[in-house]
Design a protein around this motif. Structure first.
Motif, mmCIF file in Angstrom:
data_model
loop_
_atom_site.group_PDB
_atom_site.id
_atom_site.type_symbol
_atom_site.label_atom_id
_atom_site.label_comp_id
_atom_site.label_asym_id
_atom_site.label_seq_id
_atom_site.Cartn_x
_atom_site.Cartn_y
_atom_site.Cartn_z
ATOM 1 N N LEU A 90 -3.749 7.131 -1.228
ATOM 2 C CA LEU A 90 -3.211 7.252 -2.583
ATOM 3 C C LEU A 90 -4.301 7.732 -3.534
ATOM 4 C CD1 LEU A 90 -1.027 4.026 -2.997
ATOM 5 C CD2 LEU A 90 -0.417 6.230 -2.005
ATOM 6 N N SER A 91 -3.884 8.589 -4.432
ATOM 7 C CA SER A 91 -4.786 9.046 -5.486
ATOM 8 C C SER A 91 -4.149 8.648 -6.815
ATOM 9 C CB SER A 91 -4.993 10.569 -5.404
ATOM 10 O OG SER A 91 -5.844 11.004 -6.429
ATOM 11 N N LEU A 92 -4.676 7.564 -7.437
ATOM 12 C CA LEU A 92 -4.056 6.985 -8.631
ATOM 13 C C LEU A 92 -4.980 7.099 -9.829
ATOM 14 C CD1 LEU A 92 -2.766 3.656 -7.004
ATOM 15 C CD2 LEU A 92 -1.431 5.719 -7.437
ATOM 16 N N SER A 93 -4.362 7.018 -10.978
ATOM 17 C CA SER A 93 -5.137 6.941 -12.221
ATOM 18 C C SER A 93 -5.911 5.633 -12.237
ATOM 19 C CB SER A 93 -4.180 7.015 -13.416
ATOM 20 O OG SER A 93 -4.839 6.619 -14.594
ATOM 21 N N PRO A 94 -7.114 5.604 -12.770
ATOM 22 C CA PRO A 94 -7.894 4.351 -12.804
ATOM 23 C C PRO A 94 -7.241 3.270 -13.656
ATOM 24 C CG PRO A 94 -8.986 6.087 -14.079
ATOM 25 C CD PRO A 94 -7.885 6.745 -13.342
ATOM 26 N N ASP A 95 -6.268 3.622 -14.463
ATOM 27 C CA ASP A 95 -5.588 2.624 -15.291
ATOM 28 C C ASP A 95 -4.553 1.825 -14.515
ATOM 29 O OD1 ASP A 95 -5.632 4.909 -18.086
ATOM 30 O OD2 ASP A 95 -7.011 3.265 -17.597
ATOM 31 N N PHE A 96 -4.298 2.200 -13.243
ATOM 32 C CA PHE A 96 -3.377 1.440 -12.392
ATOM 33 C C PHE A 96 -4.139 0.364 -11.637
ATOM 34 C CE2 PHE A 96 0.772 3.028 -12.670
ATOM 35 C CZ PHE A 96 0.753 4.396 -12.875
ATOM 36 N N GLU A 97 -3.567 -0.836 -11.592
ATOM 37 C CA GLU A 97 -4.081 -1.875 -10.707
ATOM 38 C C GLU A 97 -3.189 -1.898 -9.469
ATOM 39 O OE1 GLU A 97 -5.435 -6.570 -10.760
ATOM 40 O OE2 GLU A 97 -4.895 -5.528 -12.607
ATOM 41 N N ARG A 98 -3.787 -1.754 -8.302
ATOM 42 C CA ARG A 98 -3.029 -1.595 -7.050
ATOM 43 C C ARG A 98 -3.281 -2.777 -6.128
ATOM 44 N NH1 ARG A 98 -4.994 2.756 -2.510
ATOM 45 N NH2 ARG A 98 -4.445 1.452 -0.744
ATOM 46 N N TYR A 99 -2.237 -3.203 -5.391
ATOM 47 C CA TYR A 99 -2.326 -4.318 -4.459
ATOM 48 C C TYR A 99 -2.033 -3.841 -3.039
ATOM 49 C CZ TYR A 99 -2.398 -6.913 -8.774
ATOM 50 O OH TYR A 99 -2.748 -7.363 -10.009
ATOM 51 N N GLU A 100 -2.467 -4.623 -2.089
ATOM 52 C CA GLU A 100 -2.279 -4.253 -0.681
ATOM 53 C C GLU A 100 -0.788 -4.040 -0.381
ATOM 54 O OE1 GLU A 100 -6.000 -3.751 0.085
ATOM 55 O OE2 GLU A 100 -4.517 -3.565 1.690
ATOM 56 N N PRO A 101 -0.441 -3.020 0.421
ATOM 57 C CA PRO A 101 0.978 -2.699 0.635
ATOM 58 C C PRO A 101 1.680 -3.692 1.569
ATOM 59 C CG PRO A 101 -0.380 -1.287 2.002
ATOM 60 C CD PRO A 101 -1.334 -2.087 1.146
ATOM 61 N N LYS A 102 2.959 -3.809 1.380
ATOM 62 C CA LYS A 102 3.818 -4.523 2.315
ATOM 63 C C LYS A 102 4.325 -3.501 3.334
ATOM 64 C CE LYS A 102 8.184 -7.054 2.541
ATOM 65 N NZ LYS A 102 9.370 -7.527 1.751
ATOM 66 N N ILE A 103 3.982 -3.717 4.611
ATOM 67 C CA ILE A 103 4.283 -2.732 5.658
ATOM 68 C C ILE A 103 5.429 -3.250 6.529
ATOM 69 C CG2 ILE A 103 3.357 -1.409 7.604
ATOM 70 C CD1 ILE A 103 0.565 -1.811 6.385
ATOM 71 N N SER A 104 6.422 -2.397 6.746
ATOM 72 C CA SER A 104 7.555 -2.757 7.617
ATOM 73 C C SER A 104 7.842 -1.608 8.574
ATOM 74 C CB SER A 104 8.805 -3.082 6.794
ATOM 75 O OG SER A 104 9.195 -1.982 6.001
ATOM 76 N N GLU A 105 8.366 -1.965 9.753
ATOM 77 C CA GLU A 105 8.652 -0.980 10.800
ATOM 78 C C GLU A 105 10.073 -1.161 11.322
ATOM 79 O OE1 GLU A 105 4.110 -0.871 12.691
ATOM 80 O OE2 GLU A 105 5.748 -1.897 13.715
#
Length: 626
Positions: free
Chosen positions: A343-358
């Motif tokens: 992911l390439s996000l703006s620094p103003d975003f706070e990002r959390y670890e993804p929820k992964i499903s299969e």
């Protein structure tokens, strides 16, 4: 006598697998090519867990063949991995009337509102004395496959040359000319250098006819694997070892439904079995490295065919309000090893670890599915925030080239919102973010009083009932299965059992014909229903069964003479009324129908009591002698 108690004990101990299993209806012939002076066998086979309650299938006619024998019906049981399967076969022995190309039509049966049909089979008949030519395998095929006389195990790859991380399907198939009562894998193949996914197969492997080296076999796939080679070079797949219980059947005498000892002649419990250890052929695979030319930057080694999908749940939010970014990779290949997107996000975003499903589909001949990455993003400052395009690259082995897919750019409009409640913990989902500050449970200073329990659960009636009830259910199931098996193997007993409900349905149809203009049809159907009932009860053909012959048989069986004469009178009246001219009164039709119904009820009680008495005498005599 001891055999009977052993049988009852074993039946109560067997965990019957009564789960719903799909019905299979197949047809096979042997041989498919023959001379006009030879004979062939045609077998229609029903298999599944519910076939004991099925009606007799509608079998095709054979206008181009002479029927030497048939239909010959048989029922068999198979236990594989603790699951029981039943199969019923209807066999014919035929001889062609002339040379040519002929078709064996489809057999049909209805099960749970669905019609099942066998595939038609083409038969080639050559001129007399010219036996059908057998296909001679090539020397290369002979060297590759070395089957035994009756059973062997074969391993096969769908390709012998593949790219690194490309999916290869490995199939293990048993070829047999004898009946297998059970089998088990003793040693799995070592798959060093592969990522392995196992395909889902039915518990009861379906059988198919195949010819190997000119010999006819019944073949079944017992294991199917998807292999993903992790490194280039020549890789070897070791053999798999399977142990089989092969049933050695003996010739049995005629089946008597009231002779319990006849069960031991050739039963699935006491029949002689022989253990055989089968070993598959080893395999070699050549793995090609992925081409370095035109390899895209950031390529993670994924091989297959995939599609990229990216979306956000909202594009207008307030500060400190969570949004969800969902990235989905779907297609065919190794779903589990699909890498997390960058992911390439703006620094103003706070990002959390993804929820992964299969979601992985392991049926058919391909491993397919999708892998989803769900990110929770929280903008901290107002203004226009940008989520840059997300790209994903993979190698397509079918096209032999790299493919890069890219999403669009997302622009998020962020307005001023309330202040954040405080620092958040990494790894929260969107729903958990909403509950921050609301998920504290305070200590309760007062609690409700404790409730005193009465008797212990095992001392009550409900507990005792729950312990005993399954035993009654199991006993009833064994009795029902045994009864259905008897009906399936004894046509006379099956006709006797179905006679009364069949004639009741027929009499209901006759009742709808009570009108003066349909009198002849009324009497004809009534006569046919009554004669059909007596034919089923006495195991006689209703066609050509005369009233005089019926009177003689009923008298010999000790039926009350008054009841015999009433029966004769009704049947004679029906025959006379069908052909005699004159006006018919509706009251007369109703009276004849009521008299017929009364005769059927009286005869049903008499015949059933007579049969049960005779069978009880036979059973007691057998026990005293055994």
């Amino acid at each position: 006598m001891i055999k009977k108690y052993v049988l009852i004990f074993l039946l109560l101990s067997i965990p019957l697998s009564l789960g719903a299993q799909e019905l299979q209806f197949t047809a096979r012939v042997n041989p498919q090519a023959l001379a006009e002076d030879q004979i062939l066998e045609v077998i229609f086979e029903l298999s599944g867990s519910g076939i004991s309650s099925l009606p007799r299938p509608r079998l095709p006619d054979f206008p181009d063949f002479i029927i030497i024998s048939g239909p010959n019906q048989s029922t068999s049981y198979e236990f594989i991995n603790g699951s029981m399967s039943l199969s019923k076969t209807y066999g014919y022995t035929l001889m062609p009337k002339r040379a040519g190309s002929f078709k064996i039509g489809s057999a049909e049966v209805r099960y749970k509102g669905k019609d099942y049909r066998t595939d038609p089979v083409l038969i080639l008949v050559s001129k007399g004395g010219m036996a059908a030519r057998k296909v001679r395998p090539s020397d290369r095929e002979k060297k590759k496959i070395q089957p035994g006389l009756d059973i062997f195990l074969r391993a096969a790859l769908d390709k012998v040359k593949a790219y690194q991380n490309e999916m290869i399907v490995l199939t293990y198939k048993i070829y047999t000319g004898v009946r297998i009562s059970s089998y088990g894998v003793q040693e799995l193949p070592r798959t060093t250098g592969f990522w392995v996914e196992e395909f889902e197969l039915p518990k009861q492997p379906p059988l198919k006819d195949e010819v190997v080296n000119g010999q006819h076999y019944r073949a079944a796939v017992i294991k199917k694997l998807a292999l993903f080679p992790t490194s280039p070079g020549k890789l070897t797949i070791d053999p798999m070892v399977v142990e089989c219980e092969v049933q050695a059947q003996r010739r049995r005498r005629a089946y008597d439904p009231f002779d319990l000892d006849s069960f031991f002649d050739d039963s699935f419990l006491f029949g002689r079995t022989v253990k055989k250890v089968l070993k598959s052929n080893p395999l070699t695979l050549e793995v090609i490295p992925l081409p370095p030319e035109n390899q895209p930057p950031g390529f993670g080694g994924t091989v297959g065919e995939f599609n990229l999908s990216v979306r956000v749940d909202k594009e207008k939010v307030k500060t400190n309000e969570a949004i969800t970014l969902t990235v989905t990779l779907a297609g065919r290949g190794n779903i589990k090893t699909l890498p997390e997107p960058v992911l390439s996000l703006s620094p103003d975003f706070e990002r959390y670890e993804p929820k992964i499903s299969e979601v992985i589909n392991r049926k058919g001949s391909q491993i397919s599915g999708k892998k989803t990455f769900e990110y929770v993003l929280i903008p901290r400052h107002p203004g226009e925030q940008v989520i840059q395009p997300i790209s994903f690259s993979f190698f397509n082995p079918a096209k032999k080239r790299y493919v890069t897919q890219q999403s669009g750019r997302f622009i998020i409009q962020v307005e001023k919102g309330p202040e954040a409640p405080g620092p958040l913990v990494a790894g929260l989902t969107k729903e958990e973010v909403k509950l921050v500050g609301q998920d504290i449970r305070f200590i309760k200073k007062r609690v409700k009083g404790f409730k005193k329990q009465g008797s212990f659960p095992y001392q009550g009636f409900v507990f005792t009932f729950l312990i005993i009830f399954p035993l009654f259910v199991l006993g009833g199931t064994v009795f029902y299965r045994s009864r259905q098996d008897r009906l399936g193997q004894n046509a006379a007993l099956a006709r006797f059992e179905r006679a009364y409900p069949t004639v009741q349905k027929a009499l209901k149809r006759v009742a709808r014909l009570q009108s003066a203009d349909r009198a002849k049809e009324f009497y004809g159907d009534l006569s046919g229903a009554l004669m059909g009932y007596f034919g089923d009860k006495l195991n006689k053909s209703a066609v050509g069964f005369s009233v005089e012959e019926l009177e003689k048989i009923l008298t010999e069986k000790g039926i009350d003479d008054n009841l015999v004469q009433r029966t004769k009178k009704i049947l004679t009246h029906c025959d006379y009324a069908r052909f005699a001219p004159g006006e018919v009164q509706l009251e007369q039709l109703e009276s004849v129908l009521k008299k017929s119904q009364g005769i059927i009820k009286s005869l049903e009680k008499t015949l059933v009591f007579s049969l049960l008495t005779n069978n009880l005498i036979i059973l007691v005599s057998s026990c005293l002698c055994g």
